[in-house]
Design an enzyme around this catalytic site. Structure first.
Site, PDB file in Angstrom:
ATOM      1  N   LYS A   1       0.838  -1.197   0.000  1.00 14.19           N
ATOM      2  CA  LYS A   1       0.000   0.000   0.000  1.00 14.19           C
ATOM      3  C   LYS A   1       0.876   1.251   0.000  1.00 14.19           C
ATOM      4  O   LYS A   1       2.020   1.206   0.456  1.00 14.19           O
ATOM      5  CB  LYS A   1      -0.860   0.021   1.273  1.00 14.19           C
ATOM      6  CG  LYS A   1      -2.002  -0.973   1.272  1.00 14.19           C
ATOM      7  CD  LYS A   1      -2.846  -0.830   2.523  1.00 14.19           C
ATOM      8  CE  LYS A   1      -3.989  -1.828   2.540  1.00 14.19           C
ATOM      9  NZ  LYS A   1      -4.967  -1.633   1.457  1.00 14.19           N
TER      10      LYS A   1
ATOM     11  N   ARG B   1     -10.469 -11.315   1.640  1.00 16.40           N
ATOM     12  CA  ARG B   1     -11.332 -12.349   1.061  1.00 16.40           C
ATOM     13  C   ARG B   1     -10.684 -13.738   1.179  1.00 16.40           C
ATOM     14  O   ARG B   1     -11.384 -14.744   1.246  1.00 16.40           O
ATOM     15  CB  ARG B   1     -11.685 -11.991  -0.393  1.00 16.40           C
ATOM     16  CG  ARG B   1     -10.508 -11.927  -1.324  1.00 16.40           C
ATOM     17  CD  ARG B   1     -10.816 -11.154  -2.590  1.00 16.40           C
ATOM     18  NE  ARG B   1     -10.845  -9.704  -2.357  1.00 16.40           N
ATOM     19  CZ  ARG B   1     -11.118  -8.812  -3.300  1.00 16.40           C
ATOM     20  NH1 ARG B   1     -11.400  -9.202  -4.531  1.00 16.40           N
ATOM     21  NH2 ARG B   1     -11.119  -7.518  -3.019  1.00 16.40           N
TER      22      ARG B   1
HETATM   23  N1  BES Z   1      -8.244  -3.637   4.159  1.00 16.48           N
HETATM   24  C1  BES Z   1      -8.307  -3.287   2.783  1.00 16.48           C
HETATM   25  C2  BES Z   1      -9.562  -2.530   2.425  1.00 16.48           C
HETATM   26  C3  BES Z   1      -9.699  -1.121   2.962  1.00 16.48           C
HETATM   27  C4  BES Z   1      -9.192  -0.056   2.253  1.00 16.48           C
HETATM   28  C5  BES Z   1     -10.391  -0.898   4.120  1.00 16.48           C
HETATM   29  C6  BES Z   1      -9.357   1.224   2.743  1.00 16.48           C
HETATM   30  C7  BES Z   1     -10.560   0.391   4.597  1.00 16.48           C
HETATM   31  C8  BES Z   1     -10.043   1.445   3.900  1.00 16.48           C
HETATM   32  C9  BES Z   1      -8.280  -4.529   1.921  1.00 16.48           C
HETATM   33  O1  BES Z   1      -7.530  -5.581   2.393  1.00 16.48           O
HETATM   34  C10 BES Z   1      -7.690  -4.132   0.609  1.00 16.48           C
HETATM   35  O2  BES Z   1      -6.571  -3.770   0.584  1.00 16.48           O
HETATM   36  N2  BES Z   1      -8.480  -4.204  -0.451  1.00 16.48           N
HETATM   37  C11 BES Z   1      -8.040  -3.838  -1.737  1.00 16.48           C
HETATM   38  C12 BES Z   1      -8.545  -4.862  -2.711  1.00 16.48           C
HETATM   39  C13 BES Z   1      -8.004  -4.728  -4.101  1.00 16.48           C
HETATM   40  C14 BES Z   1      -6.510  -4.991  -4.116  1.00 16.48           C
HETATM   41  C15 BES Z   1      -8.729  -5.686  -4.985  1.00 16.48           C
HETATM   42  C16 BES Z   1      -8.591  -2.462  -2.070  1.00 16.48           C
HETATM   43  O3  BES Z   1      -9.738  -2.171  -1.719  1.00 16.48           O
HETATM   44  O4  BES Z   1      -7.865  -1.658  -2.638  1.00 16.48           O
HETATM   45 MN    MN Z   2      -5.512  -5.438   1.843  1.00 13.90          MN
END
Ligand code: BES
Ligand code: MN
Ligand code: ZN
Length: 503
Positions: free
Chosen positions: A283, A357
């Site tokens: 991230k 997921r």
């Molecule tokens: N924990 C995150 C989702 C999230 C993002 C929660 C911002 C709260 C605030 C999750 O694990 C994630 O990183 N999801 C990705 C999925 C993508 C790579 C398909 C996302 O939402 O960017």
């Molecule tokens: Mn994530």
């Protein structure tokens, strides 16, 4: 937090008076049932425009009573037309927050005043008092464990509910409401504490220990699966996400049994990534610290189980909480890896940041052991859900119309609103993989829905609902009964839903 039913007269209590938003200022003060001098003060505050009665507006009036300073707090309830239980929660949440910087040992509300009697007969005394007390107890919350403080810790004032001139039947309802609200608020505050705790102080092991503590004090049974048992159970997806961290993954299984014969079984599954760096699909640095909240779903399930046990809910509930850290190291999961989930389905990992997921896949599959009549999962699952719905509504996705409607209605009652996003019949197709059975990333577009579509591969025929709380699990500002940081969202909607589902 203390909430007491007792008459306030004898003590030097500060009084609180509630009022709707109003234009006819002289009349507004008359509804407050205050002694003439205070009514005069309140009328002047209305007239001068210092207090208008907006939801959560708080205005202190200070005067002398028998020579000593005393206070009357005016608290706004907003427009009379749009007033409901949630407005009352917010008003008393704001009120509680506003008292933080003041030195009131206790504040008293005259339940027998005409405005209170009208208010609570409209909302119902049990529901109305519950909303008020819930707002108060949530607004009093503070996460200050990690501050090295000088002087004494700030204590929340006691809330006195003066029962005089309230008929006995209504008063009994009110007492029930107050007790229920305190059980709920304690559970929400438990979830908030866990979520607010920084990731170095709360890893998968610590969360498992917290679950054991909760189980012990609330009379629940709790078992924790460590690496060896996870390997034996072939929970390959959970193991894969956890493999980059020195702290191994855990599967927390916590059960409440009602003791009722033929009780319905409900499974609650909560994502608990104690820190989500994204893994190798790392991230951006900006805001990454917020990913300590990525275990908010698991915290909500734990809170809900505590509350359901204390309320002696009429059903059996199993909480399944997959806990791990999504980190980067020489042993971390790679994009391109194919892992085998507990269900036997193989998963191609396209993006290691779509880890939620993966762990939910194994946890949802595991939950089927308990033959649940329904499965509800709660997860900070997708940024896409935040884009779609913002921070006021959690996303709801389901394979069952009736279940979805019950959850939606529970959210409205609880003050945790949800908005449904569609899961088409063939939603599962979007995550088909070239090399494995499915992949964990479906490309651009409808990210909240494709995440749910992925999960649908692991729910079989069981009625299932998925709550995406990515936008609602924490907040950047104090507002109503929310404080900066974790909101504890999920606890109240799950409890509201579960109680009706069982009964
Ligand atoms: N924990 C995150 C989702 C999230 C993002 C929660 C911002 C709260 C605030 C999750 O694990 C994630 O990183 N999801 C990705 C999925 C993508 C790579 C398909 C996302 O939402 O960017
Ligand atoms: Mn994530
Ligand atoms: Zn995550």
């Amino acid at each position: 937090v203390k909430v007491l039913f007792r008459s306030a007269e004898a003590r030097a209590s500060a009084l609180v008076a509630v009022s709707f938003k109003t234009k006819t200022t002289s009349r507004a003060a008359r509804h407050l049932a205050l002694p003439p001098r205070l009514r005069e003060l309140a009328a002047a505050a209305f007239e001068a425009g210092h207090f208008r009665g907006e939801t959560g507006e708080v205005f202190p009036l200070v005067y002398r009573r028998r020579g000593s300073p005393a206070a009357l707090f005016l608290v706004g309830l907003g427009e009379r037309r749009s007033f409901d239980a949630e407005k009352l929660r917010q008003a008393f949440g704001s009120f509680a927050r506003s008292l933080k910087s003041r030195r009131a040992p206790q504040v008293a509300l005259l339940l027998g005043s005409p405005i209170c009697r009208r208010l609570f007969s409209k909302l119902g005394w049990e529901r109305g008092i519950a909303a008020l007390v819930e707002g108060w107890c949530l607004g009093c919350y503070e996460f200050d464990r990690l501050k090295t403080r000088r002087g004494r810790p700030s204590r929340a004032p006691a809330l006195e509910l003066d029962p005089r001139r309230v008929p006995p039947r209504e008063l009994a309802d009110a007492r029930r409401g107050a007790i229920r609200a305190q059980v709920l608020a304690r559970a929400v505050n438990l979830a908030r504490d866990l979520s607010n705790t920084p990731p170095n102080l709360l890893g998968p092991t610590d969360l498992a220990a917290a679950a054991k503590r909760v189980a012990k004090t609330s009379g629940l049974s709790c078992s924790v699966l460590k690496r060896a048992e996870l390997e034996r159970g072939q929970l390959g997806a959970l193991l894969a996400v956890g493999q980059g961290s020195t702290q191994g993954p855990r599967l927390i299984v916590i059960r409440y049994r009602s003791g009722k014969r033929g009780a319905k079984q409900l499974a609650l599954v909560g994502k608990a990534v104690t820190f989500d760096s994204g893994g190798i699909s790392i991230k951006p640095a900006q805001g990454m610290e917020e990913m300590k909240f990525d275990m908010a779903g698991g915290a909500a399930v734990l809170g809900a189980l505590q509350a359901l046990a204390e309320l002696k809910a009429p059903l059996d509930v199993v909480g399944v909480i997959p806990a791990c850290e999504n980190l980067i190291s020489g042993s971390a999961l790679r994009p391109g890896d194919v892992v085998r989930s507990a269900s036997g389905k193989t998963i191609e990992v396209i993006n290691t940041d779509a880890e939620g997921r993966l762990i939910l896949a194994d946890a949802i599959h595991y939950a089927h052991r308990f033959r649940p009549a329904a499965i509800v999962d709660v997860a900070t699952l997708t940024g896409a859900c935040v884009v779609a719905l913002g921070s006021r509504f959690s996303g709801l996705m389901s394979n069952d119309r009736e279940l979805a409607e019950e959850i939606r209605a529970a959210g409205d009652r609880a003050g945790e609103r949800v908005w449904e996003l569609p899961l088409g019949e063939d939603a599962g197709e979007s995550v088909r993989s070239q090399v494995a059975d499915i992949k964990n990333f479906a490309g651009k577009g409808a990210g909240a829905i494709t995440a749910a579509a992925f999960l649908s591969h692991f729910v079989a025929e069981t009625p299932w609902a998925h709550l995406d709380i990515a936008g609602t699990a924490w907040t950047k500002r104090d507002e109503g009964y929310h404080r900066v940081g974790a909101t504890g969202v999920g606890v109240r909607i799950l409890v509201e839903f579960a109680e009706r589902f069982g009964g």
